[in-house]
Scaffold this motif. Structure first.
Motif, mmCIF file in Angstrom:
data_model
loop_
_atom_site.group_PDB
_atom_site.id
_atom_site.type_symbol
_atom_site.label_atom_id
_atom_site.label_comp_id
_atom_site.label_asym_id
_atom_site.label_seq_id
_atom_site.Cartn_x
_atom_site.Cartn_y
_atom_site.Cartn_z
ATOM 1 N N CYS A 9 0.848 -1.193 0.000
ATOM 2 C CA CYS A 9 0.000 0.000 0.000
ATOM 3 C C CYS A 9 0.886 1.246 0.000
ATOM 4 O O CYS A 9 1.765 1.385 0.856
ATOM 5 C CB CYS A 9 -0.914 -0.006 1.221
ATOM 6 N N PRO A 10 0.676 2.177 -0.933
ATOM 7 C CA PRO A 10 1.508 3.377 -0.978
ATOM 8 C C PRO A 10 1.213 4.373 0.157
ATOM 9 O O PRO A 10 1.979 5.289 0.385
ATOM 10 C CB PRO A 10 1.155 3.991 -2.338
ATOM 11 N N THR A 11 0.109 4.154 0.884
ATOM 12 C CA THR A 11 -0.263 5.085 1.960
ATOM 13 C C THR A 11 0.308 4.654 3.307
ATOM 14 O O THR A 11 1.019 5.413 3.967
ATOM 15 C CB THR A 11 -1.793 5.200 2.055
ATOM 16 N N CYS A 12 -0.014 3.406 3.719
ATOM 17 C CA CYS A 12 0.437 2.940 5.042
ATOM 18 C C CYS A 12 1.624 1.987 4.957
ATOM 19 O O CYS A 12 2.121 1.542 5.990
ATOM 20 C CB CYS A 12 -0.719 2.266 5.782
ATOM 21 N N ARG A 13 2.042 1.641 3.735
ATOM 22 C CA ARG A 13 3.203 0.758 3.494
ATOM 23 C C ARG A 13 2.945 -0.668 3.928
ATOM 24 O O ARG A 13 3.867 -1.479 4.001
ATOM 25 C CB ARG A 13 4.470 1.296 4.185
ATOM 26 N N ARG A 14 1.704 -1.019 4.229
ATOM 27 C CA ARG A 14 1.386 -2.392 4.596
ATOM 28 C C ARG A 14 1.415 -3.265 3.345
ATOM 29 O O ARG A 14 0.975 -2.843 2.276
ATOM 30 C CB ARG A 14 0.003 -2.459 5.257
ATOM 31 N N GLU A 71 -7.793 -4.401 -9.177
ATOM 32 C CA GLU A 71 -7.691 -3.437 -8.091
ATOM 33 C C GLU A 71 -7.585 -4.168 -6.768
ATOM 34 O O GLU A 71 -8.108 -5.273 -6.609
ATOM 35 C CB GLU A 71 -8.917 -2.514 -8.081
ATOM 36 N N SER A 72 -6.907 -3.548 -5.808
ATOM 37 C CA SER A 72 -6.716 -4.136 -4.484
ATOM 38 C C SER A 72 -7.005 -3.082 -3.426
ATOM 39 O O SER A 72 -6.587 -1.932 -3.547
ATOM 40 C CB SER A 72 -5.285 -4.667 -4.334
ATOM 41 N N GLY A 73 -7.737 -3.482 -2.382
ATOM 42 C CA GLY A 73 -8.054 -2.574 -1.283
ATOM 43 C C GLY A 73 -7.242 -2.904 -0.048
ATOM 44 O O GLY A 73 -6.963 -4.071 0.245
ATOM 45 N N CYS A 74 -6.836 -1.874 0.672
ATOM 46 C CA CYS A 74 -6.067 -2.039 1.907
ATOM 47 C C CYS A 74 -6.982 -1.742 3.102
ATOM 48 O O CYS A 74 -7.968 -1.001 2.972
ATOM 49 C CB CYS A 74 -4.859 -1.098 1.916
ATOM 50 N N VAL A 75 -6.652 -2.295 4.266
ATOM 51 C CA VAL A 75 -7.472 -2.066 5.460
ATOM 52 C C VAL A 75 -7.455 -0.597 5.880
ATOM 53 O O VAL A 75 -8.339 -0.149 6.614
ATOM 54 C CB VAL A 75 -6.987 -2.949 6.626
ATOM 55 N N CYS A 76 -6.461 0.173 5.412
ATOM 56 C CA CYS A 76 -6.413 1.595 5.761
ATOM 57 C C CYS A 76 -7.389 2.418 4.925
ATOM 58 O O CYS A 76 -7.543 3.612 5.137
ATOM 59 C CB CYS A 76 -4.989 2.139 5.592
ATOM 60 N N GLY A 77 -8.041 1.769 3.959
ATOM 61 C CA GLY A 77 -9.019 2.456 3.126
ATOM 62 C C GLY A 77 -8.526 2.824 1.745
ATOM 63 O O GLY A 77 -9.313 3.256 0.903
#
Length: 247
Positions: A9-14, A71-77
């Motif tokens: 994830c580019p936002t939370c790096r998870r 597309e892939s979704g992350c738990v951070c939204g």
């Protein structure tokens, strides 16, 4: 089932495990989206029609078509678009040789032209409720030749109301024009079932929905309160003319 790949994830790096989706090619072979390993996912902030589709070539028949971009979704939204390996270029033509000319292949037999179907007049079902709309559509599909078309036990999130051998159908009994997203949903359900997708609407279709249905060759019907579906586009006229045997 396709192997999962890690997507960061580019936002939370998870790092999330992502399984590439698989769709049925027109040749019948399963086509798994060739996710580019090591590719950098891109966060989806503004959706556009062009960016939502990718060109992928079937490894079995060589057909190249457009498919929904994975597309892939992350738990951070955050929702990201997972990059896909570009389709390989078509092989270059063979250079001419100086040997004897190769024999010409025998011409392929011309495809058999489907014959128009003769059937009795359709007996409509009067529409008073939303359930009557589905019943009328079910009877109409049977009249077209899909004898085992039946109402699904419970309408899923995909919106499919009727299924039969070689056909899926969605019915919109609301008083608003059917939107583009609903047309694309029933088309994807048809791809997943290797079946023709048909749509019935009580209030007609938005302009972009009608245009997209023409591109995807989806038969569209409008229903009146007498319960008699009327064709809206050329694919619907063809379905009436040739029935299930012509698909």
């Amino acid at each position: 089932m396709a192997d999962s790949v890690p997507v960061r994830c580019p936002t939370c790096r998870r790092e999330n495990a992502f399984t590439p989706p698989t769709f049925p090619c027109a040749c019948g072979a399963p086509l798994t989206m060739p996710v580019l390993r090591g590719g950098v996912p891109v966060e989806i902030q503004h959706r556009t029609w062009q960016a939502s589709w990718v060109e992928v070539r079937c490894e079995v028949c060589g057909r190249q078509d457009e498919w929904p971009a994975p597309e892939s979704g992350c738990v951070c939204g955050t929702v990201v678009r997972v990059p896909v390996a570009p389709a390989p270029a078509q092989p270059p033509p063979n250079f001419p040789s100086f040997g004897p000319p190769a024999p010409k292949p025998a011409p392929a037999p011309a495809p058999e032209t489907p014959r128009a179907v003769l059937r009795p007049a359709f007996r409509p079902v009067t529409i008073r409720t939303a359930r009557d709309c589905v019943t009328a559509a079910e009877q109409y599909l049977k009249w077209l030749g899909y004898a085992d078309a039946a109402r699904t036990q419970e309408r899923t999130a995909s919106g499919v109301d009727l299924r039969g051998t070689g056909v899926v159908a969605q019915v919109d009994p609301t008083t608003r024009a059917t939107q583009l997203r609903e047309i694309e949903c029933v088309w994807l359900n048809g791809l997943n079932d290797s079946a023709i997708a048909v749509f019935f609407s009580l209030a007609g279709y938005a302009r972009d929905a009608r245009s997209r249905a023409d591109e995807l060759h989806i038969p569209l019907f409008v229903m009146d309160l007498t319960g008699t579906p009327q064709p809206v586009n050329d694919p619907a006229d063809e379905l009436i003319k040739y029935g299930a045997s012509g698909r």
